[in-house]
Write an enzyme that holds these catalytic residues in place. Structure first.
Site, PDB file in Angstrom:
ATOM      1  N   CYS A   1       0.884  -1.172   0.000  1.00 28.04           N
ATOM      2  CA  CYS A   1       0.000   0.000   0.000  1.00 28.04           C
ATOM      3  C   CYS A   1       0.913   1.210   0.000  1.00 28.04           C
ATOM      4  CB  CYS A   1      -0.916   0.008   1.224  1.00 28.04           C
ATOM      5  SG  CYS A   1      -2.054   1.415   1.246  1.00 28.04           S
TER       6      CYS A   1
ATOM      7  N   CYS B   1      -0.284   4.511   2.292  1.00 20.24           N
ATOM      8  CA  CYS B   1      -0.315   4.386   3.759  1.00 20.24           C
ATOM      9  C   CYS B   1      -0.153   2.923   4.126  1.00 20.24           C
ATOM     10  CB  CYS B   1      -1.561   5.016   4.363  1.00 20.24           C
ATOM     11  SG  CYS B   1      -3.112   4.333   3.781  1.00 20.24           S
ATOM     12  N   SER B   2      -1.204   2.289   4.649  1.00 19.74           N
ATOM     13  CA  SER B   2      -1.051   0.888   5.047  1.00 19.74           C
ATOM     14  C   SER B   2      -2.383   0.150   5.020  1.00 19.74           C
ATOM     15  CB  SER B   2      -0.444   0.805   6.456  1.00 19.74           C
ATOM     16  OG  SER B   2      -1.237   1.519   7.397  1.00 19.74           O
ATOM     17  N   CYS B   3      -3.172   0.367   3.968  1.00 17.82           N
ATOM     18  CA  CYS B   3      -4.432  -0.349   3.845  1.00 17.82           C
ATOM     19  C   CYS B   3      -4.169  -1.847   3.845  1.00 17.82           C
ATOM     20  CB  CYS B   3      -5.159   0.066   2.558  1.00 17.82           C
ATOM     21  SG  CYS B   3      -5.900   1.710   2.669  1.00 17.82           S
TER      22      CYS B   3
END
Length: 209
Positions: free
Chosen positions: A110, A113-115
């Site tokens: 991702c 961000c950090s989905c």
């Protein structure tokens, strides 16, 4: 949708969510007041990150390995197929499953961000959220995989999938040779979180934590 298509909208941001900030504040307060031991908290987080969380995804993968019809449904409509096993919910609403083969290896990242599909894989690992992984997984995926100890044949193409707030990915790893005699539960025990992100292969024997 292309491999690196990424919609930058208000629901997908690098800053911690309000919920994440509230959890962090509560965690700090509980530790400060002596109500929660930091070591015990670390063990709890590790349990959900490595053991309980990814078990849902592992069951999905094992079912796909054994049931060709289920595998077809999973690759066609992952959200619905995963729901058949009772998994889903917040941050797991729009899933896409991608299958590893000898010709193609899939890797999930991702970049903004950090989905991450929490209902399927549990808590995201720290490295998944790090800036180096988020950038280098796209720029040099083969090099990143080698740093994880995964050296793929030169003929194997690496396809990188960029998660978004709208779509999250599940890698269906290759079933290892020599597991033909194993049942679904035994197969699920072989599947790791890292294999379902794409930074590892599934080994024919359970990995020890």
């Amino acid at each position: 949708m292309g491999d690196h298509d990424h919609h930058d909208d208000g629901d997908h941001q690098a800053a911690p969510s309000d919920l994440a900030l509230r959890v962090a504040a509560l965690e700090s307060l509980l530790i400060e007041k002596g109500l929660v031991d930091q070591a015990a908290l670390d063990v709890l987080i590790d349990t959900y990150e490595h053991r309980i969380g990814p078990r849902n995804g592992a069951k999905v993968v094992a079912r796909a390995w054994l049931d060709a019809g289920y595998k077809t449904r999973l690759l066609t409509d992952a959200t619905a197929a995963i729901a058949e096993l009772g998994f889903g919910g917040l941050q797991g609403e729009h899933m896409v499953a991608v299958e590893n083969t000898p010709q193609v290896h899939n890797l999930v990242v991702c970049t903004l961000c950090s989905c991450y599909p929490l209902p399927i894989l549990g808590l995201p690992p720290v490295w998944y959220k790090s800036a180096p992984y988020r950038s280098r997984a796209v720029l040099d995926p083969r090099g990143v995989l080698e740093e994880f100890g995964l050296r793929l044949p030169a003929a194997t193409a690496i396809r990188v999938w960029d998660s978004t707030a709208e779509i999250r990915y599940l890698v269906v790893p290759e079933r290892p040779a020599g597991t033909e005699h194993l049942n679904e539960e035994q197969l699920a025990a072989l599947v790791t979180r890292d294999a379902m992100i794409g930074v590892a292969l599934v080994k024919p024997h359970p990995e020890r934590a």
